[in-house]
Write a protein that holds these residues in place. Structure first.
Motif, PDB file in Angstrom:
ATOM      1  N   ASN A   9       0.853  -1.180   0.000  1.00  0.00           N
ATOM      2  CA  ASN A   9       0.000   0.000   0.000  1.00  0.00           C
ATOM      3  C   ASN A   9       0.892   1.235   0.000  1.00  0.00           C
ATOM      4  OD1 ASN A   9      -2.254  -1.704   0.229  1.00  0.00           O
ATOM      5  ND2 ASN A   9      -2.141  -1.675   2.460  1.00  0.00           N
ATOM      6  N   VAL A  10       0.722   2.084  -1.006  1.00  0.00           N
ATOM      7  CA  VAL A  10       1.682   3.136  -1.302  1.00  0.00           C
ATOM      8  C   VAL A  10       1.034   4.515  -1.205  1.00  0.00           C
ATOM      9  CG1 VAL A  10       3.209   4.073  -3.092  1.00  0.00           C
ATOM     10  CG2 VAL A  10       2.974   1.604  -2.821  1.00  0.00           C
ATOM     11  N   ILE A  11       1.751   5.445  -0.587  1.00  0.00           N
ATOM     12  CA  ILE A  11       1.381   6.861  -0.602  1.00  0.00           C
ATOM     13  C   ILE A  11       2.236   7.565  -1.640  1.00  0.00           C
ATOM     14  CG2 ILE A  11       1.400   9.024   0.702  1.00  0.00           C
ATOM     15  CD1 ILE A  11       0.920   7.360   3.238  1.00  0.00           C
ATOM     16  N   ILE A  12       1.617   8.387  -2.487  1.00  0.00           N
ATOM     17  CA  ILE A  12       2.346   9.170  -3.486  1.00  0.00           C
ATOM     18  C   ILE A  12       2.040  10.640  -3.261  1.00  0.00           C
ATOM     19  CG2 ILE A  12       2.707   9.639  -5.946  1.00  0.00           C
ATOM     20  CD1 ILE A  12       1.753   6.806  -6.537  1.00  0.00           C
ATOM     21  N   THR A  13       3.083  11.456  -3.204  1.00  0.00           N
ATOM     22  CA  THR A  13       2.900  12.901  -3.189  1.00  0.00           C
ATOM     23  C   THR A  13       3.348  13.474  -4.531  1.00  0.00           C
ATOM     24  OG1 THR A  13       5.112  13.417  -2.356  1.00  0.00           O
ATOM     25  CG2 THR A  13       3.395  12.968  -0.724  1.00  0.00           C
ATOM     26  N   GLY A  14       2.741  14.596  -4.911  1.00  0.00           N
ATOM     27  CA  GLY A  14       3.153  15.260  -6.145  1.00  0.00           C
ATOM     28  C   GLY A  14       2.535  14.693  -7.403  1.00  0.00           C
ATOM     29  N   SER A  15       1.392  14.045  -7.293  1.00  0.00           N
ATOM     30  CA  SER A  15       0.814  13.384  -8.470  1.00  0.00           C
ATOM     31  C   SER A  15       0.161  14.354  -9.450  1.00  0.00           C
ATOM     32  CB  SER A  15      -0.201  12.312  -8.052  1.00  0.00           C
ATOM     33  OG  SER A  15      -1.311  12.884  -7.395  1.00  0.00           O
ATOM     34  N   THR A  16       0.136  15.646  -9.126  1.00  0.00           N
ATOM     35  CA  THR A  16      -0.302  16.631 -10.119  1.00  0.00           C
ATOM     36  C   THR A  16       0.912  17.288 -10.791  1.00  0.00           C
ATOM     37  OG1 THR A  16      -0.520  18.339  -8.414  1.00  0.00           O
ATOM     38  CG2 THR A  16      -2.506  17.096  -9.001  1.00  0.00           C
ATOM     39  N   GLY A  17       2.092  16.732 -10.562  1.00  0.00           N
ATOM     40  CA  GLY A  17       3.299  17.120 -11.275  1.00  0.00           C
ATOM     41  C   GLY A  17       3.735  15.992 -12.188  1.00  0.00           C
ATOM     42  N   GLU A  66      -4.099  12.176   9.926  1.00  0.00           N
ATOM     43  CA  GLU A  66      -3.136  11.145  10.305  1.00  0.00           C
ATOM     44  C   GLU A  66      -3.722   9.735  10.272  1.00  0.00           C
ATOM     45  OE1 GLU A  66      -0.963  11.789  13.871  1.00  0.00           O
ATOM     46  OE2 GLU A  66       0.177  13.486  13.057  1.00  0.00           O
ATOM     47  N   GLU A  67      -4.965   9.576  10.677  1.00  0.00           N
ATOM     48  CA  GLU A  67      -5.572   8.232  10.679  1.00  0.00           C
ATOM     49  C   GLU A  67      -5.630   7.652   9.271  1.00  0.00           C
ATOM     50  OE1 GLU A  67      -6.443   6.168  13.188  1.00  0.00           O
ATOM     51  OE2 GLU A  67      -5.426   7.651  14.435  1.00  0.00           O
ATOM     52  N   GLN A  68      -5.798   8.527   8.288  1.00  0.00           N
ATOM     53  CA  GLN A  68      -5.866   8.061   6.897  1.00  0.00           C
ATOM     54  C   GLN A  68      -4.501   7.682   6.344  1.00  0.00           C
ATOM     55  OE1 GLN A  68      -8.711  10.392   4.319  1.00  0.00           O
ATOM     56  NE2 GLN A  68      -8.671  11.787   6.069  1.00  0.00           N
ATOM     57  N   LEU A  69      -3.431   8.036   7.039  1.00  0.00           N
ATOM     58  CA  LEU A  69      -2.071   7.761   6.580  1.00  0.00           C
ATOM     59  C   LEU A  69      -1.497   6.479   7.162  1.00  0.00           C
ATOM     60  CD1 LEU A  69      -0.585  11.370   6.900  1.00  0.00           C
ATOM     61  CD2 LEU A  69      -1.780  10.353   4.953  1.00  0.00           C
ATOM     62  N   LYS A  70      -2.237   5.827   8.033  1.00  0.00           N
ATOM     63  CA  LYS A  70      -1.762   4.595   8.658  1.00  0.00           C
ATOM     64  C   LYS A  70      -2.028   3.389   7.750  1.00  0.00           C
ATOM     65  CE  LYS A  70      -2.429   6.212  13.425  1.00  0.00           C
ATOM     66  NZ  LYS A  70      -3.149   5.984  14.702  1.00  0.00           N
ATOM     67  N   GLY A  71      -1.186   2.377   7.873  1.00  0.00           N
ATOM     68  CA  GLY A  71      -1.393   1.138   7.131  1.00  0.00           C
ATOM     69  C   GLY A  71      -0.723   1.113   5.769  1.00  0.00           C
ATOM     70  N   TYR A  72       0.205   2.009   5.539  1.00  0.00           N
ATOM     71  CA  TYR A  72       0.934   2.059   4.259  1.00  0.00           C
ATOM     72  C   TYR A  72       2.396   1.669   4.490  1.00  0.00           C
ATOM     73  CZ  TYR A  72      -3.163   4.258   2.308  1.00  0.00           C
ATOM     74  OH  TYR A  72      -4.465   4.498   1.889  1.00  0.00           O
ATOM     75  N   ASN A  73       2.934   0.898   3.559  1.00  0.00           N
ATOM     76  CA  ASN A  73       4.303   0.426   3.728  1.00  0.00           C
ATOM     77  C   ASN A  73       5.285   1.087   2.767  1.00  0.00           C
ATOM     78  OD1 ASN A  73       3.063  -1.157   1.607  1.00  0.00           O
ATOM     79  ND2 ASN A  73       4.894  -2.437   1.637  1.00  0.00           N
ATOM     80  N   ALA A  74       4.838   2.119   2.025  1.00  0.00           N
ATOM     81  CA  ALA A  74       5.760   2.851   1.152  1.00  0.00           C
ATOM     82  C   ALA A  74       5.239   4.258   0.917  1.00  0.00           C
ATOM     83  CB  ALA A  74       5.933   2.135  -0.186  1.00  0.00           C
ATOM     84  N   CYS A  75       6.180   5.170   0.747  1.00  0.00           N
ATOM     85  CA  CYS A  75       5.865   6.519   0.276  1.00  0.00           C
ATOM     86  C   CYS A  75       6.796   6.838  -0.869  1.00  0.00           C
ATOM     87  CB  CYS A  75       6.035   7.553   1.379  1.00  0.00           C
ATOM     88  SG  CYS A  75       5.776   9.271   0.792  1.00  0.00           S
ATOM     89  N   PHE A  76       6.225   7.202  -2.009  1.00  0.00           N
ATOM     90  CA  PHE A  76       6.996   7.651  -3.162  1.00  0.00           C
ATOM     91  C   PHE A  76       6.841   9.169  -3.217  1.00  0.00           C
ATOM     92  CE2 PHE A  76       5.981   3.320  -5.304  1.00  0.00           C
ATOM     93  CZ  PHE A  76       6.883   2.692  -4.465  1.00  0.00           C
ATOM     94  N   ASN A 110       4.060   4.742  10.476  1.00  0.00           N
ATOM     95  CA  ASN A 110       4.255   3.480   9.752  1.00  0.00           C
ATOM     96  C   ASN A 110       5.715   3.040   9.893  1.00  0.00           C
ATOM     97  OD1 ASN A 110       1.539   3.334   8.234  1.00  0.00           O
ATOM     98  ND2 ASN A 110       2.312   5.355   7.648  1.00  0.00           N
ATOM     99  N   LYS A 111       5.980   2.202  10.871  1.00  0.00           N
ATOM    100  CA  LYS A 111       7.356   1.849  11.202  1.00  0.00           C
ATOM    101  C   LYS A 111       8.032   0.987  10.134  1.00  0.00           C
ATOM    102  CE  LYS A 111       7.312   3.961  15.154  1.00  0.00           C
ATOM    103  NZ  LYS A 111       8.057   5.220  15.339  1.00  0.00           N
ATOM    104  N   ASP A 112       7.257   0.254   9.348  1.00  0.00           N
ATOM    105  CA  ASP A 112       7.855  -0.644   8.349  1.00  0.00           C
ATOM    106  C   ASP A 112       7.900  -0.018   6.962  1.00  0.00           C
ATOM    107  OD1 ASP A 112       5.133  -0.634   7.867  1.00  0.00           O
ATOM    108  OD2 ASP A 112       5.014  -2.788   7.405  1.00  0.00           O
ATOM    109  N   MET A 113       7.856   1.291   6.880  1.00  0.00           N
ATOM    110  CA  MET A 113       7.700   1.971   5.595  1.00  0.00           C
ATOM    111  C   MET A 113       9.021   2.106   4.838  1.00  0.00           C
ATOM    112  SD  MET A 113       5.962   5.718   4.830  1.00  0.00           S
ATOM    113  CE  MET A 113       4.302   5.096   4.543  1.00  0.00           C
ATOM    114  N   THR A 114       8.932   1.966   3.510  1.00  0.00           N
ATOM    115  CA  THR A 114      10.006   2.327   2.593  1.00  0.00           C
ATOM    116  C   THR A 114       9.723   3.725   2.066  1.00  0.00           C
ATOM    117  OG1 THR A 114      10.500   0.060   1.898  1.00  0.00           O
ATOM    118  CG2 THR A 114      11.067   1.811   0.353  1.00  0.00           C
ATOM    119  N   PHE A 115      10.714   4.607   2.163  1.00  0.00           N
ATOM    120  CA  PHE A 115      10.551   5.988   1.710  1.00  0.00           C
ATOM    121  C   PHE A 115      11.467   6.219   0.517  1.00  0.00           C
ATOM    122  CE2 PHE A 115      10.828  10.579   1.649  1.00  0.00           C
ATOM    123  CZ  PHE A 115       9.582  11.014   2.109  1.00  0.00           C
ATOM    124  N   CYS A 116      10.883   6.549  -0.636  1.00  0.00           N
ATOM    125  CA  CYS A 116      11.634   6.861  -1.852  1.00  0.00           C
ATOM    126  C   CYS A 116      11.511   8.358  -2.128  1.00  0.00           C
ATOM    127  CB  CYS A 116      11.100   6.075  -3.043  1.00  0.00           C
ATOM    128  SG  CYS A 116      11.407   4.303  -2.976  1.00  0.00           S
TER     129      CYS A 116
END
Length: 225
Positions: A9-17, A66-76, A110-116
């Motif tokens: 489950n991935v969070i992406i920032t900047g998707s309008t760029g 913040e509650e909506q940001l829990k449960g994700y294992n990656a942020c791009f 999210n302690k197990d997150m990969t951050f790119c």
């Protein structure tokens, strides 16, 4: 490298760029990605069963979401501004302070997150130029956070996906040079697909902290799953 196939489950920032949109497209089409949350100041214009969107004007205060940001294992993390035309304080705030605020929040949730982090070719904390130093400091301080993994990606020229809505128009005039640049300067030229696939492939790794230059991005993108 070795993780068995887990839910990604991935969070992406900047998707309008341009970069964030390309990464979003690739994630939505990837069987390796199960769910995508995009955080934007305005709607990205994409609809997909995997996709959830949170509109947030203030990226310096995520307390109400913040509650909506829990449960994700990656942020791009693909959000950023160019140093061209920006004063030093604004560039530092939008490049370092904003990135670190988002990263610190996500590392806590999210302690197990990969951050790119999409940095840029030429980044150097000891560099001569202000932008080199600011991005270099950002890379170093991200690496020190309590993520499971941190990857700082340094692409140069990125060839966008043809269907992108947010690609810079000047790419229509310079894409012809991509094959030439790729041949003679392979470390400075990658495709959007390669950049996004490299991020996705980090999720099959474990416990790494790396800086990825152009050739490294291409190699990781082509790594067998």
């Amino acid at each position: 490298m070795g993780k068995s196939r887990a839910t990604n489950n991935v969070i992406i920032t900047g998707s309008t760029g341009m970069v964030g949109e390309g990464v979003l497209i690739r994630c939505l089409n990837s069987p390796e990605i199960d769910a995508v949350l995009v955080i934007n100041r305005k709607p990205c214009g994409y609809l997909h069963p995997k996709l959830k969107e949170v509109i947030r004007e203030d990226f310096f205060d995520f307390s109400s979401i913040e509650e909506q940001l829990k449960g994700y294992n990656a942020c791009f993390f693909c959000l950023g501004i160019t140093s061209v035309g920006a004063d030093d304080d604004t560039y530092y705030k939008m490049t370092y302070t904003l990135t670190m605020h988002v990263a610190q929040t996500l590392s806590r949730l999210n302690k197990d997150m990969t951050f790119c982090y999409v940095s840029g070719s030429g980044t150097n904390p000891e560099g001569r130029l202000k932008w080199q130093k600011v991005k270099g400091k950002t890379e170093n301080d991200l690496t020190a956070l309590t993520f499971e993994q941190v990857y700082n990606l340094r692409p140069g020229f990125i060839k966008p996906i043809k269907t992108q809505k947010f690609a810079h128009k000047f790419y229509n005039y310079v894409n012809w040079m991509f094959p030439i640049g790729r041949k003679f300067f392979p470390n400075g030229f990658c495709t959007m697909e390669e950049l996004a696939d490299a991020m996705i492939n980090t999720l099959s790794h474990n416990g790494e902290r790396k800086v990825l230059e152009g050739k490294d991005i291409i190699a990781l993108a082509n790594e067998p799953n």
